[in-house]
Every structure is written in structure tokens, then in C-alpha cells.
Design a protein around this motif. Sequence first.
Motif: not given
Length: 67
Positions: A7-19
Amino acid sequence: MTGFRLIVIGDSTVGKSCLIRRFTEGRFAQVSDPTVGVDFFSRLVEIEPGKRIKLQIWDTAGQERFR
């Protein structure tokens, strides 16, 4: 075959989906829509010759709240 869920968590719009898309599909998206809820990706990874594992990667929207 063994499987794992990440599960990848983190702030919005930091690039989780792109990575995650780069890791699973081998490409970066030029334009990426914001994740709503959770997206799922998967990839088979060979960790040693003849031994593969399946990774199921959950991409969160970056708005998790923990109490």
C-alpha cells in the motif's frame, strides 16, 4: 507462487501514481488524473532464477486519515 500486497501512502499530488505506473508498466504518463479512492496495479517479479512473486500494489488518493 507467493504474493504480496503493498500500500503506497503519501500526500496528494506527490507522484505516487506516476512512480507505480513506471514500475508496473514501464512508462511515465504525460498527464495523470488524480486518484479517487484506491487504484490497483500488479506485477510479477522474478526474485531469483525460477522463483517469481506477484506484487499487488494499492495506490491511495493521499487523503488517508488515521486515528
